[in-house]
Design a protein around this motif. Structure first.
Motif, PDB file in Angstrom:
ATOM      1  N   ARG A  44      63.754  62.764  50.838  1.00 51.66           N
ATOM      2  CA  ARG A  44      64.846  62.093  50.132  1.00 51.66           C
ATOM      3  C   ARG A  44      65.871  61.513  51.115  1.00 51.66           C
ATOM      4  O   ARG A  44      66.542  60.522  50.806  1.00 51.66           O
ATOM      5  CB  ARG A  44      65.508  63.104  49.203  1.00 51.66           C
ATOM      6  CG  ARG A  44      66.447  62.533  48.171  1.00 51.66           C
ATOM      7  CD  ARG A  44      66.831  63.610  47.184  1.00 51.66           C
ATOM      8  NE  ARG A  44      67.765  63.120  46.170  1.00 51.66           N
ATOM      9  CZ  ARG A  44      69.075  63.170  46.291  1.00 51.66           C
ATOM     10  NH1 ARG A  44      69.606  63.703  47.376  1.00 51.66           N
ATOM     11  NH2 ARG A  44      69.857  62.706  45.337  1.00 51.66           N
ATOM     12  N   ARG A  47      66.167  57.717  52.081  1.00 49.49           N
ATOM     13  CA  ARG A  47      66.789  56.711  51.215  1.00 49.49           C
ATOM     14  C   ARG A  47      68.313  56.711  51.324  1.00 49.49           C
ATOM     15  O   ARG A  47      68.990  55.940  50.651  1.00 49.49           O
ATOM     16  CB  ARG A  47      66.381  56.979  49.767  1.00 49.49           C
ATOM     17  CG  ARG A  47      64.898  56.843  49.520  1.00 49.49           C
ATOM     18  CD  ARG A  47      64.508  57.401  48.157  1.00 49.49           C
ATOM     19  NE  ARG A  47      65.318  56.815  47.102  1.00 49.49           N
ATOM     20  CZ  ARG A  47      65.672  57.460  45.993  1.00 49.49           C
ATOM     21  NH1 ARG A  47      65.327  58.726  45.829  1.00 49.49           N
ATOM     22  NH2 ARG A  47      66.397  56.858  45.081  1.00 49.49           N
ATOM     23  N   ASN A  48      68.881  57.619  52.145  1.00 49.69           N
ATOM     24  CA  ASN A  48      70.341  57.697  52.304  1.00 49.69           C
ATOM     25  C   ASN A  48      71.050  57.828  50.953  1.00 49.69           C
ATOM     26  O   ASN A  48      71.978  57.075  50.624  1.00 49.69           O
ATOM     27  CB  ASN A  48      70.864  56.466  53.061  1.00 49.69           C
ATOM     28  CG  ASN A  48      70.322  56.373  54.470  1.00 49.69           C
ATOM     29  OD1 ASN A  48      70.197  57.390  55.155  1.00 49.69           O
ATOM     30  ND2 ASN A  48      69.984  55.182  54.911  1.00 49.69           N
ATOM     31  N   CYS A  49      70.599  58.763  50.153  1.00 48.13           N
ATOM     32  CA  CYS A  49      71.181  58.968  48.825  1.00 48.13           C
ATOM     33  C   CYS A  49      72.618  59.474  48.940  1.00 48.13           C
ATOM     34  O   CYS A  49      72.947  60.268  49.819  1.00 48.13           O
ATOM     35  CB  CYS A  49      70.341  59.979  48.034  1.00 48.13           C
ATOM     36  SG  CYS A  49      68.634  59.445  47.771  1.00 48.13           S
ATOM     37  N   GLN A  50      73.471  58.988  48.056  1.00 47.88           N
ATOM     38  CA  GLN A  50      74.878  59.374  48.079  1.00 47.88           C
ATOM     39  C   GLN A  50      75.083  60.778  47.516  1.00 47.88           C
ATOM     40  O   GLN A  50      75.954  61.514  47.954  1.00 47.88           O
ATOM     41  CB  GLN A  50      75.708  58.361  47.271  1.00 47.88           C
ATOM     42  CG  GLN A  50      75.668  56.957  47.834  1.00 47.88           C
ATOM     43  CD  GLN A  50      76.258  56.880  49.236  1.00 47.88           C
ATOM     44  OE1 GLN A  50      77.248  57.540  49.532  1.00 47.88           O
ATOM     45  NE2 GLN A  50      75.643  56.081  50.094  1.00 47.88           N
ATOM     46  N   ARG A  51      74.275  61.146  46.530  1.00 43.74           N
ATOM     47  CA  ARG A  51      74.422  62.454  45.899  1.00 43.74           C
ATOM     48  C   ARG A  51      73.439  63.450  46.503  1.00 43.74           C
ATOM     49  O   ARG A  51      72.353  63.076  46.952  1.00 43.74           O
ATOM     50  CB  ARG A  51      74.182  62.347  44.392  1.00 43.74           C
ATOM     51  CG  ARG A  51      75.195  61.464  43.676  1.00 43.74           C
ATOM     52  CD  ARG A  51      74.899  61.413  42.186  1.00 43.74           C
ATOM     53  NE  ARG A  51      75.857  60.594  41.462  1.00 43.74           N
ATOM     54  CZ  ARG A  51      75.804  60.359  40.155  1.00 43.74           C
ATOM     55  NH1 ARG A  51      74.824  60.903  39.435  1.00 43.74           N
ATOM     56  NH2 ARG A  51      76.706  59.610  39.571  1.00 43.74           N
ATOM     57  N   LEU A  53      70.827  66.738  46.360  1.00 47.59           N
ATOM     58  CA  LEU A  53      69.751  67.109  45.442  1.00 47.59           C
ATOM     59  C   LEU A  53      70.246  68.179  44.474  1.00 47.59           C
ATOM     60  O   LEU A  53      70.805  69.184  44.889  1.00 47.59           O
ATOM     61  CB  LEU A  53      68.552  67.641  46.238  1.00 47.59           C
ATOM     62  CG  LEU A  53      67.301  67.980  45.437  1.00 47.59           C
ATOM     63  CD1 LEU A  53      66.714  66.719  44.828  1.00 47.59           C
ATOM     64  CD2 LEU A  53      66.272  68.660  46.336  1.00 47.59           C
ATOM     65  N   TYR A 123      58.716  64.698  45.522  1.00 46.59           N
ATOM     66  CA  TYR A 123      59.134  63.382  46.051  1.00 46.59           C
ATOM     67  C   TYR A 123      58.006  62.840  46.921  1.00 46.59           C
ATOM     68  O   TYR A 123      57.363  63.597  47.673  1.00 46.59           O
ATOM     69  CB  TYR A 123      60.422  63.499  46.874  1.00 46.59           C
ATOM     70  CG  TYR A 123      61.661  63.690  46.022  1.00 46.59           C
ATOM     71  CD1 TYR A 123      62.590  62.670  45.859  1.00 46.59           C
ATOM     72  CD2 TYR A 123      61.900  64.898  45.369  1.00 46.59           C
ATOM     73  CE1 TYR A 123      63.717  62.831  45.069  1.00 46.59           C
ATOM     74  CE2 TYR A 123      63.029  65.076  44.576  1.00 46.59           C
ATOM     75  CZ  TYR A 123      63.931  64.039  44.441  1.00 46.59           C
ATOM     76  OH  TYR A 123      65.043  64.215  43.652  1.00 46.59           O
ATOM     77  N   GLY A 127      60.433  59.085  49.658  1.00 46.27           N
ATOM     78  CA  GLY A 127      61.625  59.735  49.124  1.00 46.27           C
ATOM     79  C   GLY A 127      61.925  59.414  47.675  1.00 46.27           C
ATOM     80  O   GLY A 127      63.025  59.705  47.197  1.00 46.27           O
ATOM     81  N   VAL A 128      60.959  58.842  46.966  1.00 42.76           N
ATOM     82  CA  VAL A 128      61.158  58.507  45.544  1.00 42.76           C
ATOM     83  C   VAL A 128      60.608  59.649  44.692  1.00 42.76           C
ATOM     84  O   VAL A 128      59.501  60.129  44.948  1.00 42.76           O
ATOM     85  CB  VAL A 128      60.438  57.190  45.178  1.00 42.76           C
ATOM     86  CG1 VAL A 128      60.643  56.859  43.703  1.00 42.76           C
ATOM     87  CG2 VAL A 128      60.944  56.062  46.067  1.00 42.76           C
TER      88      VAL A 128
END
Length: 443
Positions: A44, A47-51, A53, A123, A127-128
């Motif tokens: 994950r 993808r540089n997710c803001q939130r 897990l 995932y 990272g999806v």
């Protein structure tokens, strides 16, 4: 964890033939939740997710490789090595199609039909989450892939005809529905039995944890009594008290987790049982109606569409009513759980305050003991110094046996208010000593 226990036969359902459990095959040991979550976090991160897990995010996707009745005979005729190669090929091809990796593959030959459970991280390699990429079309494609692998290995097994295709070809509706219900009757009791087995184990583990908590609570109380009564070494008793408190806290944490797991299992069991009841109540009517329709295939297409719409609405309304009832019941259980948690937190806060008070008392006692030891050492040192001074003063002033008479010299020093009074008192004391010496003890 529950699926892993089922796959590895750490939790054995009552429908399993344990005499054949030795015939099961562990091709790839399933990854544990910690490893799966770490893998998902690493994927994950690309993808540089803001939130972050979520704690309840799906970290794995499980599936089963199984066969129809006729195909089962073909599979059972294969050698163990050939079965391993077949299951691994299918699992790896499915993982490749989903852009992920195969992290678990276990073959079960101790149930009614041979099959294999597979596990993949939740995932994919980009990272999806698989929950977004695995659609109905994808799951249908997965069955096609399994059929292609079997065909490539020369096995006379083909992918079953999709229900949509059977409907399109105007096959007998009663047979289509019966086949679907039959599959549910095979799967749901198995899942319910596995969940009930795990719930029983969780209850047993919670009971053991409660005994552990009570034991350490009693030991902690005994340690407090020892500290209060001053029994034993203070430092050792404090260490024991901390160890008991830590074990008690760990047991309480374990109890809370097991209680939550039991609640989740109860919800899952209730949902599956309601599904079974709903199918048993609704499907006979639908099967009867569709049987009647199947005898007259001259029905106009628009009438058939209307019939399908009525069936869909009937099922939808029934499901909505059941869901609303389940939601209300779940809300009531959540309120009860919240009340129980608040009561437990209040109890723990009271225990924490009591422990803090005991720590403060122990610190006070330690300070007092330290001050007492310091004062005693200082008094001893001053006494020795006064005795030494008295001996030296006596020697300087010419008192014979000054070391023996240092006490008298000190008393003179203590009684004198000035140098003149000191000299007078000393002269009198010295004269008294001289007279006693000349007269001897007999006079």
């Amino acid at each position: 964890m529950g699926q892993n226990r089922h796959d590895l036969r750490q939790a054995i359902p009552n429908y399993v033939d344990q005499e054949r459990t030795a015939d099961n095959d562990l091709i790839i040991a399933p990854a544990n939740p910690t490893t799966l979550r770490q893998t998902c976090l690493e994927r994950r991160a690309q993808r540089n997710c803001q939130r972050i897990l979520k704690s309840d995010a799906a970290i794995a996707m499980g599936g089963i490789i199984t066969f129809g009745t006729e195909a089962q005979a073909v599979i059972q005729a294969l050698s163990r090595a050939e079965q391993r190669a077949m299951y691994r090929s299918i699992g790896e091809r499915l993982a490749e199609r989903l852009n992920t990796t195969l992290t678990g593959l276990v073959v079960h030959n101790d149930e009614a039909a041979p099959h294999a459970h597979f596990q993949m991280p939740g995932y994919d390699l980009d990272g999806v989450p698989l929950s977004k990429t695995v659609t109905r079309e994808v799951t249908s494609a997965l069955q096609d892939i399994a059929g292609q692998v079997l065909a490539a290995q020369g096995l006379s097994i083909t992918r079953g005809k999709a229900k949509q295709e059977r409907v399109k070809d105007d096959e007998d509706w009663s047979k289509i529905i019966h086949r679907s219900v039959q599959q549910l009757h095979e799967d749901l009791p198995t899942e319910i039995a596995a969940a009930e087995q795990r719930r029983t184990e969780a209850e047993r583990e919670a009971g053991e944890a409660e005994k552990k908590r009570e034991k350490n609570a009693g030991l902690a109380a005994k340690a407090k009594e020892d500290l209060e009564a001053g029994r034993g070494d203070v430092e050792k008793v404090q260490k024991r008290l901390k160890a008991y408190e830590r074990r008690q806290a760990e047991a309480e944490k374990q109890i809370k987790a097991l209680e939550q797991e039991q609640t989740d299992l109860e919800v899952a069991i209730a949902r599956k049982q309601k599904t079974v009841e709903r199918i048993q109540a609704q499907m006979p009517q639908l099967v009867s109606a569709k049987k009647l329709l199947s005898k007259n295939l001259m029905v106009a297409p628009e009438d058939l569409a209307d019939y399908h719409q009525e069936v869909a609405e009937y099922i939808r309304d029934a499901i909505v009513a059941n869901v609303e009832s389940a939601v209300q019941a779940e809300k009531a259980r959540i309120v009860q759980r919240e009340q129980a948690v608040r009561a437990k937190e209040s109890q723990l806060n009271g225990q924490e305050a009591e422990l803090q008070e005991w720590h403060e008392t122990l610190n006070t006692r330690e300070n007092r003991l330290k001050n007492h030891d310091d004062v005693y050492a200082e008094n001893t040192r001053l006494k020795q110094r006064l005795e030494t001074v008295g001996m030296h003063v006596g020697s300087i002033l010419g008192i014979q046996n000054a070391s023996m008479n240092r006490g008298k010299v000190l008393r003179v020093v203590e009684s004198a208010s000035s140098m003149a009074s000191f000299q007078k008192a000393l002269a009198e004391q010295k004269l008294s000593l001289e007279v006693n010496r000349r007269n001897g003890p007999g006079d």
